[in-house]
Design an enzyme around this catalytic site. Sequence first.
Site, PDB file in Angstrom:
ATOM      1  N   GLY A  54       0.851  -1.180   0.000  1.00 19.56           N
ATOM      2  CA  GLY A  54       0.000   0.000   0.000  1.00 19.56           C
ATOM      3  C   GLY A  54       0.889   1.233   0.000  1.00 19.56           C
ATOM      4  N   SER A  56       3.210   3.420   2.438  1.00 17.33           N
ATOM      5  CA  SER A  56       3.844   3.189   3.738  1.00 17.33           C
ATOM      6  C   SER A  56       3.557   4.282   4.761  1.00 17.33           C
ATOM      7  CB  SER A  56       5.356   3.010   3.569  1.00 17.33           C
ATOM      8  OG  SER A  56       5.933   4.104   2.881  1.00 17.33           O
ATOM      9  N   CYS A  86       6.280  -5.585   0.326  1.00 18.01           N
ATOM     10  CA  CYS A  86       6.366  -4.273  -0.328  1.00 18.01           C
ATOM     11  C   CYS A  86       6.341  -3.151   0.722  1.00 18.01           C
ATOM     12  CB  CYS A  86       5.270  -4.127  -1.379  1.00 18.01           C
ATOM     13  SG  CYS A  86       5.636  -2.850  -2.611  1.00 18.01           S
ATOM     14  N   ARG A 142       6.439  -0.977  -7.985  1.00 22.94           N
ATOM     15  CA  ARG A 142       7.040   0.160  -7.273  1.00 22.94           C
ATOM     16  C   ARG A 142       7.768  -0.336  -6.034  1.00 22.94           C
ATOM     17  NH1 ARG A 142       2.901   4.239  -5.577  1.00 22.94           N
ATOM     18  NH2 ARG A 142       4.734   5.516  -5.208  1.00 22.94           N
ATOM     19  N   HIS A 177       5.428  -8.924  -4.353  1.00 25.15           N
ATOM     20  CA  HIS A 177       4.086  -9.289  -3.906  1.00 25.15           C
ATOM     21  C   HIS A 177       3.830 -10.779  -4.118  1.00 25.15           C
ATOM     22  CE1 HIS A 177       2.381  -5.198  -3.290  1.00 25.15           C
ATOM     23  NE2 HIS A 177       3.314  -4.860  -4.162  1.00 25.15           N
ATOM     24  N   GLU A 179       1.616 -12.582  -2.857  1.00 21.07           N
ATOM     25  CA  GLU A 179       0.182 -12.875  -2.836  1.00 21.07           C
ATOM     26  C   GLU A 179      -0.481 -12.728  -4.200  1.00 21.07           C
ATOM     27  OE1 GLU A 179       0.409  -8.444  -2.476  1.00 21.07           O
ATOM     28  OE2 GLU A 179       1.599 -10.147  -1.795  1.00 21.07           O
TER      29      GLU A 179
END
Length: 203
Positions: A54, A56, A86, A142, A177, A179
């Site tokens: 998301g 930070s 991330c 990113r 990521h 997931e």
Amino acid sequence: MTLTAGVVAVQGDVSEHAAAIRRAADAHGQPADVREIRTAGVVPECDVLLLPGGESTAISRLLDREGIDAEIRSHVAAGKPLLATCAGLIVSSTDANDDRVETLDVLDVTVDRNAFGRQVDSFEAPLDVDGLADPFPAVFIRAPVIDEVGADATVLASWDGRPVAIRDGPVVATSFHPELTADVRLHELAFFDRTPSAQAGDA
């Protein structure tokens, strides 16, 4: 015995992490009760935690405001596993190189935020991860890079010569990521005695 897993549900791929931990637990013959964490009081009930990506600064502010940050620190201090991905890696770090981020200081690393560029520069790459027999299909969006690694931390994977996955005690953190793939071996590596099942990335 049921595994109680908490997903910090501030931002990021909450449902994807929940699905991944359920699949990982199932691969080890263990049911999982997944709880979304938005307020204090849930973390102490959890066996394992997931801290998704998301933004930070927003994540760290909410964790601080709700008192979840102290609970996560206590969870890790008790030796209970945490998987941070991330932006979750950034928030978990000792130093985010950004005064706006109140870090949890549970991962002995210094981080360079968004080191792999803008969202348009996102990419997927096969990644050799220590403890996994076959490459992991890592999705970078990113992504941050670990600039410095503390003495007690271990680099699990690197990309282009830079660390992108690390273990520090009960904490496993990734710049990418896990997931967002069908491969749950990273979740297994973080939560199930470092013994991932023989699962292919396209399973």
